[in-house]
Design a protein around this motif. Sequence first.
Motif, mmCIF file in Angstrom:
data_model
loop_
_atom_site.group_PDB
_atom_site.id
_atom_site.type_symbol
_atom_site.label_atom_id
_atom_site.label_comp_id
_atom_site.label_asym_id
_atom_site.label_seq_id
_atom_site.Cartn_x
_atom_site.Cartn_y
_atom_site.Cartn_z
ATOM 1 N N ALA A 39 0.837 -1.202 0.000
ATOM 2 C CA ALA A 39 0.000 0.000 0.000
ATOM 3 C C ALA A 39 0.872 1.252 0.000
ATOM 4 C CB ALA A 39 -0.933 -0.007 1.200
ATOM 5 N N LEU A 40 2.042 1.162 0.677
ATOM 6 C CA LEU A 40 2.921 2.336 0.700
ATOM 7 C C LEU A 40 3.364 2.687 -0.721
ATOM 8 C CD1 LEU A 40 4.445 4.440 2.330
ATOM 9 C CD2 LEU A 40 6.383 2.877 2.424
ATOM 10 N N VAL A 41 3.684 1.648 -1.508
ATOM 11 C CA VAL A 41 4.081 1.906 -2.898
ATOM 12 C C VAL A 41 2.949 2.633 -3.627
ATOM 13 C CG1 VAL A 41 4.772 0.876 -5.082
ATOM 14 C CG2 VAL A 41 5.547 -0.140 -2.937
ATOM 15 N N LEU A 42 1.720 2.151 -3.434
ATOM 16 C CA LEU A 42 0.589 2.733 -4.149
ATOM 17 C C LEU A 42 0.260 4.140 -3.672
ATOM 18 C CD1 LEU A 42 -1.609 -0.426 -4.414
ATOM 19 C CD2 LEU A 42 -0.941 0.996 -6.315
ATOM 20 N N VAL A 43 0.257 4.330 -2.343
ATOM 21 C CA VAL A 43 -0.090 5.652 -1.813
ATOM 22 C C VAL A 43 0.998 6.666 -2.192
ATOM 23 C CG1 VAL A 43 -0.498 6.978 0.282
ATOM 24 C CG2 VAL A 43 -1.468 4.695 0.046
ATOM 25 N N ALA A 44 2.259 6.245 -2.056
ATOM 26 C CA ALA A 44 3.346 7.145 -2.446
ATOM 27 C C ALA A 44 3.264 7.426 -3.943
ATOM 28 C CB ALA A 44 4.698 6.520 -2.095
ATOM 29 N N GLY A 45 2.935 6.384 -4.737
ATOM 30 C CA GLY A 45 2.803 6.574 -6.192
ATOM 31 C C GLY A 45 1.735 7.606 -6.495
ATOM 32 N N ALA A 46 0.593 7.489 -5.797
ATOM 33 C CA ALA A 46 -0.485 8.451 -6.019
ATOM 34 C C ALA A 46 0.001 9.863 -5.710
ATOM 35 C CB ALA A 46 -1.684 8.098 -5.143
ATOM 36 N N GLY A 47 0.710 9.997 -4.578
ATOM 37 C CA GLY A 47 1.206 11.312 -4.193
ATOM 38 C C GLY A 47 2.199 11.853 -5.206
ATOM 39 N N LEU A 48 3.116 10.985 -5.634
ATOM 40 C CA LEU A 48 4.160 11.439 -6.561
ATOM 41 C C LEU A 48 3.567 11.879 -7.889
ATOM 42 C CD1 LEU A 48 6.942 8.776 -5.900
ATOM 43 C CD2 LEU A 48 7.015 11.204 -5.367
ATOM 44 N N PHE A 49 2.681 11.051 -8.444
ATOM 45 C CA PHE A 49 2.140 11.388 -9.753
ATOM 46 C C PHE A 49 1.238 12.627 -9.684
ATOM 47 C CE2 PHE A 49 2.991 6.794 -10.805
ATOM 48 C CZ PHE A 49 4.010 7.081 -11.688
ATOM 49 N N SER A 50 0.485 12.763 -8.582
ATOM 50 C CA SER A 50 -0.378 13.938 -8.472
ATOM 51 C C SER A 50 0.452 15.209 -8.317
ATOM 52 C CB SER A 50 -1.333 13.802 -7.286
ATOM 53 O OG SER A 50 -2.036 12.598 -7.397
#
Lengths: 109, 866
Positions: free
Chosen positions: B489-500
């Motif tokens: 989930a950390l990968v996904l949440v961080a990914g969401a933050g990074l891309f946004s």
Amino acid sequence: MPSDSMPLLQGTLDLLILRALNLESLHGLGVSRRIDQMTEGAFVVKPGSLFPALHRMEQSGWLRAHWGESETNRKAKFYALTRTGRAQLERETGRWQRISGAMAQALAQ
Amino acid sequence: MKKRRELRDELNAFDPKELGIAGDRERIEERVTDVWRGASLRTLLQDFRHAARLLRRTPGVTVVVVLSLALGIGANAAIFSLLDAVLLRTLPVPQPQQLSLLCASDGLHPDLNLFSYPVVQQFEQRAAGVPLGAYNSTTPVPMDNGTGPTAPVDLELVSGGYFPTLELTPQRGRWINDDDNRAMGVSQVAVISDAFWHRQFGGAADVLGQTVSLRGHPLAIVGIAPPGCSGLDPAQPAEVWAPLMLQAELKVHGNLSNDNGDESKPWPGQEQMMWLSVVARVPDGQTPARLAAALTPILHASLLRLQASPTMHVVARAGDRGSDGLRRQYASPLIALFILVGLLLAIAVANVAMLLLARMVTRRREIAIRLALGISRGRLVAQLVVEGLLLALLSGAAAALAAYWGSRLLPHLAASASGAAPFTASLDARVWLLLAGLSLGIGLIVGLLPVRQARRLDLTHCLKADDRTAFGGARAQGRWLVAAQVALALVLVAGAGLFSRNLASMFHNDLGFDRIHTLTVRLSVADSALTPDQWTALEPRLQQQVASVPGVLDAALAGSGIEAGSTSTSGISLYGHVDPPGGLESEEVQVSGGYFRTVGMRLLRGRDFDAADAPHTTQVVVVNRAFARRFYAGANPIGHTFGYDAKSAGDFHIVGIVADARFQDPHLAPNPIFYRLLSQSSNAPGVVEVRAAGDPAPLLNAVQAAIRGVDSRLRVRDARTVEWYVDRFLVRDQLVAKLSAGFGLLALALACLGLYGVITYSVNSRAIEFGLRMALGSARAGVLRLVLGEAALTVGIGLVLGLPLTLLAANAARPLLGGLNAASWLAVPSTILTAAAVLLALTLLAALRPALRATRVDPARSLRAD
């Protein structure tokens, strides 16, 4: 085949098979011979009905099968009652006695 | 078939006569087999009914399981459908792997260049035995259906070899052939696509011989392409094909690189006009590279005739999937999204596994009793698998719905204000196969997972009163599952933050010009309608008229629109410098006075063009920062001169430096550009740039009217805000940002749900322990600390495992995070840490409820309960 044999009544085959196996285990045709003997030739169970019935009852857990040697020294499949089969025999016997008793009473009047 | 052999043995024991007449034996066998069949079907039905009953008995668990699997599987299928459409699908032609796309390349720049028709004709002669076809980029052309103009159709001009190279057969009529391309403008014919045939003609059988009128030229329809055939670029499907020789009649513009040719004359005859791509079918046994090498001398000879340096050579690229513009742009974002959505599915599966393990614990009694009653372990396993399959079936059905909606929603997400999505996603057989495979596989996994538990089941232990420990292993397993979930989930949440954040920084990045208030109006002038002198007279009036429209602050003219960057690249020679081999190149833009003010480009040094710069005074230029850096190594270039070649190196006097403007794709680094005055060059303006006081969109009509009012020969090709163009370049980043944000939220929700479930289960099964602790005087706060501490430990382990994973992923995604990396080196680590903090806070919040319940355990009751 005796001329006074009757067609099997609906629901009696299972009871007759259970009864035939009550004393000892028998192979397929042994069961049909025992029924012939028990009913003095009144009921004749044809192999075409006997074997499907044996397999059905085995699946239901009433009969257990094992391999043995027949009277002609051939490998044969013998059937015996399981505990549930014995219970089933008692239940069916009771039910049949009630039916036949009631029928006899009805016909006596 | 062991059973059947046994049945034969059984019957063999008897004299055939005893079994009845011949043939009866087969009847017996048949009837016994029927009995078996009925029985196994009954058992299966029983198992299904049993499973359905169990699922109904715990509706909450069932709904959560089905929903999380449906979302996970459906999202995977939808993203895969996009991946398939953009990256994997091959062209619907026979043996697509034989196709090669030929381009000209200098080996340094990724940009690939086109060929002139004279060069293509020589290619055709040289490449004996290798079929070749030429085509231009698909161009929208206005169509007239007799009752007035309709929506433009996408036209592709092709050579006679194009369709034979694809080895397609028309479903009706014939293809465009070499005879159609013998002479300029003679053969006015067209081939239409299957989709166009149905849309425009309702699939009428007598369409051959009818006409389709493009720019007032009625083209006779001579053939219909087979369904699915839409040219070589999946991103730009063609609807109508016409002979190359109609280029001038149909005024097809499209991509072009013009080396001193005359755009208003037909292009096919001019070696200076490079506008064609080439497709070749290289037979098995020959290599595309050898073909390219054989054709390169032709290109060199042509470049030398044009007095250009022969630095380019012919390259062949795989053509099995058509042009790769879309693939190159979307490959890495789509793969990134596919990985993210795969992680999401893993989180969902972990959740489902935990829920089912937990439910297994509550069913331990039932299973132990059934084992005691003599049910075989095989039957028990069969039942558990049937249960898993039933869940898979339900989830698969729900996932199919999710995938269907997802695949329809995705192209909309990729669309922007600037137009339709560059692709469509459709659910084809491969997508359904993936969906069915995933559902089935997951069904088996979640079905078999409790089987391991059942195997280890200790019968006596289970039936004893204190049976809470019989499944002790399940709790530890659940812990690890949650930790793994948190890591993913950390990968996904961080990914969401990074891309946004990346998208946001792209939006706010300084592009070097004012994109909010600027309008670009592209002019289209009837061929040779205005002489250079007439233009010179017209330009000041045009600029004035537009600037006087209410709401307009400034107006300026330019050779090319700011959105397009420069459309011409020139070789240059610096005064006092020796030209390096290959020469220097810079982009060139011609502008009117007031241009920099209008588009909001900052002057860094020196001066802007002013009124004293007239057609016959000193030729002055303003250069951008990249120009100064590249050619003058950062030294002040003002006062220096350069020219197009060594002879004219004293012509252009540099008077000012402006900031770099990233005109085109904001992902790309700025190129060197020099700006000249339109009045000091012989070129006509192509666009009017307009600076509005407020929102420029409402001014579109008034500005167009003002332009038409200046001279009736001026026409507007299109007028758009610059924001519209910038938007188009950010479509890709928007798609990734929106989807990864969605996945991140789902991952967060699933991780919270997972921890909640595990803590709830742990609290329930340790009620006695908590009861004892409190009976022995432990404070409620102590129990709360204990439970929350364990939850924090689990999440902490997950975060520790997830951090290196996330850093690896962020590193792999660097090319997609251009805007963010440019903003600050801290941006990536700070986003990851924020994601970790959010994850920790929210999961602990999820654990709070069951933890509070632990503090309310009544010691008396928990110790007495069974």
